[in-house]
Design a protein around this motif. Structure first.
Motif, PDB file in Angstrom:
ATOM      1  N   ALA A  50       0.827  -1.207   0.000  1.00 46.59           N
ATOM      2  CA  ALA A  50       0.000   0.000   0.000  1.00 46.59           C
ATOM      3  C   ALA A  50       0.863   1.259   0.000  1.00 46.59           C
ATOM      4  O   ALA A  50       0.583   2.228  -0.728  1.00 46.59           O
ATOM      5  CB  ALA A  50      -0.923  -0.004   1.221  1.00 46.59           C
ATOM      6  N   VAL A  51       1.927   1.263   0.787  1.00 40.94           N
ATOM      7  CA  VAL A  51       2.828   2.413   0.835  1.00 40.94           C
ATOM      8  C   VAL A  51       3.515   2.605  -0.519  1.00 40.94           C
ATOM      9  O   VAL A  51       3.649   3.733  -1.015  1.00 40.94           O
ATOM     10  CB  VAL A  51       3.860   2.240   1.963  1.00 40.94           C
ATOM     11  CG1 VAL A  51       4.989   3.259   1.831  1.00 40.94           C
ATOM     12  CG2 VAL A  51       3.182   2.374   3.317  1.00 40.94           C
ATOM     13  N   ALA A  64       9.375  14.370  18.226  1.00 37.01           N
ATOM     14  CA  ALA A  64       8.606  13.152  17.977  1.00 37.01           C
ATOM     15  C   ALA A  64       8.392  12.960  16.480  1.00 37.01           C
ATOM     16  O   ALA A  64       8.259  13.950  15.729  1.00 37.01           O
ATOM     17  CB  ALA A  64       7.249  13.233  18.692  1.00 37.01           C
ATOM     18  N   PRO A  65       8.353  11.707  16.008  1.00 38.39           N
ATOM     19  CA  PRO A  65       8.161  11.454  14.574  1.00 38.39           C
ATOM     20  C   PRO A  65       6.855  12.005  14.011  1.00 38.39           C
ATOM     21  O   PRO A  65       6.735  12.172  12.800  1.00 38.39           O
ATOM     22  CB  PRO A  65       8.185   9.921  14.487  1.00 38.39           C
ATOM     23  CG  PRO A  65       8.975   9.479  15.666  1.00 38.39           C
ATOM     24  CD  PRO A  65       8.640  10.466  16.745  1.00 38.39           C
ATOM     25  N   ARG A  66       5.884  12.301  14.881  1.00 41.32           N
ATOM     26  CA  ARG A  66       4.611  12.821  14.358  1.00 41.32           C
ATOM     27  C   ARG A  66       4.769  14.188  13.690  1.00 41.32           C
ATOM     28  O   ARG A  66       3.894  14.625  12.951  1.00 41.32           O
ATOM     29  CB  ARG A  66       3.576  12.903  15.479  1.00 41.32           C
ATOM     30  CG  ARG A  66       3.877  13.929  16.556  1.00 41.32           C
ATOM     31  CD  ARG A  66       2.717  14.033  17.550  1.00 41.32           C
ATOM     32  NE  ARG A  66       2.967  15.027  18.583  1.00 41.32           N
ATOM     33  CZ  ARG A  66       3.588  14.785  19.730  1.00 41.32           C
ATOM     34  NH1 ARG A  66       4.045  13.562  19.973  1.00 41.32           N
ATOM     35  NH2 ARG A  66       3.777  15.735  20.622  1.00 41.32           N
ATOM     36  N   ALA A 115       0.812   3.984   5.704  1.00 43.50           N
ATOM     37  CA  ALA A 115      -0.145   3.928   4.600  1.00 43.50           C
ATOM     38  C   ALA A 115      -1.285   4.931   4.813  1.00 43.50           C
ATOM     39  O   ALA A 115      -1.731   5.580   3.860  1.00 43.50           O
ATOM     40  CB  ALA A 115      -0.706   2.507   4.463  1.00 43.50           C
ATOM     41  N   ARG A 116      -1.739   5.078   6.056  1.00 47.03           N
ATOM     42  CA  ARG A 116      -2.811   6.050   6.323  1.00 47.03           C
ATOM     43  C   ARG A 116      -2.341   7.472   6.077  1.00 47.03           C
ATOM     44  O   ARG A 116      -3.077   8.299   5.520  1.00 47.03           O
ATOM     45  CB  ARG A 116      -3.309   5.883   7.763  1.00 47.03           C
ATOM     46  CG  ARG A 116      -4.262   4.718   7.963  1.00 47.03           C
ATOM     47  CD  ARG A 116      -4.946   4.789   9.314  1.00 47.03           C
ATOM     48  NE  ARG A 116      -3.989   4.582  10.403  1.00 47.03           N
ATOM     49  CZ  ARG A 116      -3.692   3.396  10.904  1.00 47.03           C
ATOM     50  NH1 ARG A 116      -4.255   2.300  10.415  1.00 47.03           N
ATOM     51  NH2 ARG A 116      -2.830   3.280  11.902  1.00 47.03           N
ATOM     52  N   THR A 117      -1.107   7.783   6.494  1.00 45.77           N
ATOM     53  CA  THR A 117      -0.569   9.127   6.252  1.00 45.77           C
ATOM     54  C   THR A 117      -0.526   9.430   4.756  1.00 45.77           C
ATOM     55  O   THR A 117      -0.946  10.510   4.311  1.00 45.77           O
ATOM     56  CB  THR A 117       0.837   9.256   6.858  1.00 45.77           C
ATOM     57  OG1 THR A 117       0.774   9.017   8.257  1.00 45.77           O
ATOM     58  CG2 THR A 117       1.411  10.641   6.615  1.00 45.77           C
ATOM     59  N   LEU A 118      -0.023   8.486   3.982  1.00 47.95           N
ATOM     60  CA  LEU A 118       0.032   8.685   2.535  1.00 47.95           C
ATOM     61  C   LEU A 118      -1.357   8.746   1.923  1.00 47.95           C
ATOM     62  O   LEU A 118      -1.603   9.532   0.993  1.00 47.95           O
ATOM     63  CB  LEU A 118       0.838   7.543   1.898  1.00 47.95           C
ATOM     64  CG  LEU A 118       2.358   7.634   2.017  1.00 47.95           C
ATOM     65  CD1 LEU A 118       2.994   6.322   1.580  1.00 47.95           C
ATOM     66  CD2 LEU A 118       2.898   8.782   1.179  1.00 47.95           C
ATOM     67  N   ALA A 119      -2.277   7.924   2.435  1.00 45.77           N
ATOM     68  CA  ALA A 119      -3.639   7.929   1.886  1.00 45.77           C
ATOM     69  C   ALA A 119      -4.314   9.269   2.110  1.00 45.77           C
ATOM     70  O   ALA A 119      -4.996   9.798   1.217  1.00 45.77           O
ATOM     71  CB  ALA A 119      -4.455   6.801   2.526  1.00 45.77           C
ATOM     72  N   VAL A 120      -4.123   9.858   3.293  1.00 47.37           N
ATOM     73  CA  VAL A 120      -4.707  11.176   3.570  1.00 47.37           C
ATOM     74  C   VAL A 120      -4.089  12.228   2.648  1.00 47.37           C
ATOM     75  O   VAL A 120      -4.797  13.057   2.054  1.00 47.37           O
ATOM     76  CB  VAL A 120      -4.499  11.548   5.051  1.00 47.37           C
ATOM     77  CG1 VAL A 120      -4.896  13.004   5.292  1.00 47.37           C
ATOM     78  CG2 VAL A 120      -5.313  10.630   5.947  1.00 47.37           C
ATOM     79  N   GLY A 121      -2.750  12.208   2.527  1.00 47.70           N
ATOM     80  CA  GLY A 121      -2.096  13.163   1.635  1.00 47.70           C
ATOM     81  C   GLY A 121      -2.549  13.016   0.197  1.00 47.70           C
ATOM     82  O   GLY A 121      -2.828  14.005  -0.488  1.00 47.70           O
ATOM     83  N   ALA A 122      -2.630  11.766  -0.281  1.00 49.74           N
ATOM     84  CA  ALA A 122      -3.059  11.530  -1.663  1.00 49.74           C
ATOM     85  C   ALA A 122      -4.517  11.929  -1.862  1.00 49.74           C
ATOM     86  O   ALA A 122      -4.880  12.498  -2.902  1.00 49.74           O
ATOM     87  CB  ALA A 122      -2.861  10.057  -2.029  1.00 49.74           C
ATOM     88  N   ALA A 158       8.425  12.292   4.011  1.00 48.28           N
ATOM     89  CA  ALA A 158       8.193  12.164   5.452  1.00 48.28           C
ATOM     90  C   ALA A 158       7.969  10.716   5.867  1.00 48.28           C
ATOM     91  O   ALA A 158       8.341  10.315   6.969  1.00 48.28           O
ATOM     92  CB  ALA A 158       6.989  13.019   5.850  1.00 48.28           C
ATOM     93  N   VAL A 159       7.372   9.913   4.984  1.00 45.99           N
ATOM     94  CA  VAL A 159       7.019   8.532   5.344  1.00 45.99           C
ATOM     95  C   VAL A 159       8.142   7.552   5.029  1.00 45.99           C
ATOM     96  O   VAL A 159       8.505   6.717   5.873  1.00 45.99           O
ATOM     97  CB  VAL A 159       5.724   8.108   4.622  1.00 45.99           C
ATOM     98  CG1 VAL A 159       5.458   6.624   4.803  1.00 45.99           C
ATOM     99  CG2 VAL A 159       4.539   8.910   5.157  1.00 45.99           C
ATOM    100  N   VAL A 160       8.709   7.613   3.835  1.00 42.14           N
ATOM    101  CA  VAL A 160       9.671   6.587   3.414  1.00 42.14           C
ATOM    102  C   VAL A 160      11.054   7.141   3.113  1.00 42.14           C
ATOM    103  O   VAL A 160      11.959   6.381   2.764  1.00 42.14           O
ATOM    104  CB  VAL A 160       9.149   5.812   2.172  1.00 42.14           C
ATOM    105  CG1 VAL A 160       7.853   5.124   2.484  1.00 42.14           C
ATOM    106  CG2 VAL A 160       8.995   6.725   0.965  1.00 42.14           C
ATOM    107  N   GLY A 161      11.239   8.452   3.228  1.00 44.73           N
ATOM    108  CA  GLY A 161      12.525   9.028   2.891  1.00 44.73           C
ATOM    109  C   GLY A 161      12.616   9.385   1.413  1.00 44.73           C
ATOM    110  O   GLY A 161      11.679   9.157   0.642  1.00 44.73           O
TER     111      GLY A 161
END
Length: 323
Positions: free
Chosen positions: A57-58, A106-108, A185-192, A243-246
């Motif tokens: 998914a990522v 924090a990573p958030r 995957a949720r972070t990317l899904a929201v961004g997309a 931010a998610v995978v570099g």
């Protein structure tokens, strides 16, 4: 266009199934599909749902976002060498993210820091390249310089701070999907979900802007607001992936080229093909990174660079001959 998009979508599905099946713990095709879609609680549930499906998914979402970002920047600057990784926008996001990690935050805060870094890098590049308008060649040259400068900043941060702080940043800097989770995957899904539809809206404005400023104004396009919107959207798409995978090099550069070669100039259909091909490329690169040198697993960024580096040299040679 429909045939091309269906073929690209089918390739995404086939590669996803391959990604579910292959691994150190092989899973039969039927069992992998069943565990992914409906058979929760099976013997393969942990391998599929906790390890492989989030990674797939990522890869799909990151490839879509990077490809859309590259298509926007190339259409805005009207230069095939412009992409967020080549001109330093990815590096700006990475520099901000590494700074946050090294400083102990924090990573958030990573997505917000990466977006701010990408936007700041884009603003600096456009400001330095502005001379009674923007030239594609100036943007590329200034961007390459900014990219080198920001890479030096990242190296400084990695050697300046204690190893226990920067070890995670160093691994993240390689551009890997190996630790992908459902949270990523949720972070990317929201961004997309927010930015990809906005990219589709901006495609119509970009088509008008490519006719020239006077023609675009005559068609009712607000030029400056549209340029700012394109830059902000392209930066956001690149930043959420970083931010998610570099940093993942060359996806944003290579995929829009392939889409234009197959289907022509940017439009709604070509943008659809572009995001699908982005998913295909990153899925292919990640599967190859996992299996080509097994049991050694390479970062996906190594494979995208291996594909994109020679292509960039070929494009530069074409430009040199044309000049």
């Amino acid at each position: 266009m429909v045939i091309l998009c269906v073929a690209a979508g089918s390739a995404v599905v086939v590669l996803a199934v391959v990604g579910l099946v292959l691994g150190d713990f092989p899973v039969p095709v039927r069992s992998a599909i069943a565990a992914a879609l409906w058979d929760r609680g099976s013997e393969f549930d942990f391998v599929i749902h906790s390890l492989r499906l989030p990674r797939l998914a990522v890869a799909v979402l990151a490839g879509m976002c990077l490809a859309a970002s590259g298509a926007l920047f190339q259409a805005l600057i009207d230069n095939p060498l412009v992409s967020p990784d080549v001109i330093g926008i990815d590096t700006g996001a990475a520099a901000a993210a590494v700074t946050i990690l090294a400083a102990g935050f924090a990573p958030r805060w990573l997505p917000l820091a990466a977006f701010g870094g990408a936007l700041a890098a884009a603003g600096l590049i456009l400001a330095l390249a502005w001379r009674r308008g923007t030239s594609g060649a100036r943007v590329v040259l200034v961007g390459i310089g900014i990219n080198a400068l920001l890479s030096a900043v990242i190296t400084f941060m990695l050697v300046r701070f204690p190893i226990e702080r920067v070890s995670a940043a160093a691994r993240w800097q390689a551009g890997t999907l190996s630790s992908s989770s459902w949270g990523d995957a949720r972070t990317l899904a929201v961004g997309a979900a927010v930015l990809v539809p906005l990219a589709y809206v901006l495609v119509r404005r970009l088509r008008a802007m490519q006719l020239g400023d006077d023609a675009a104004v005559g068609l009712g396009v607000p030029l400056e607001r549209s340029r700012v919107a394109v830059v902000a959207t392209g930066c956001g798409l690149a930043a959420v992936v970083v931010a998610v995978v570099g940093p993942l090099g060359f996806v944003a550069l290579l995929v829009p080229h392939i889409a234009r070669a197959l289907a022509g100039s940017l439009g709604i259909g070509v943008m659809t093909l572009t995001v699908l091909l982005g998913a295909v490329m990153l899925l292919s690169a990640d599967i190859a990174a996992q299996r080509l040198f097994a049991p050694t697993v390479l970062p996906a960024g190594v494979m995208t660079a291996a594909l994109g580096g020679p292509y960039l040299l070929w494009v530069l040679r074409r430009f040199h001959r044309a000049g």
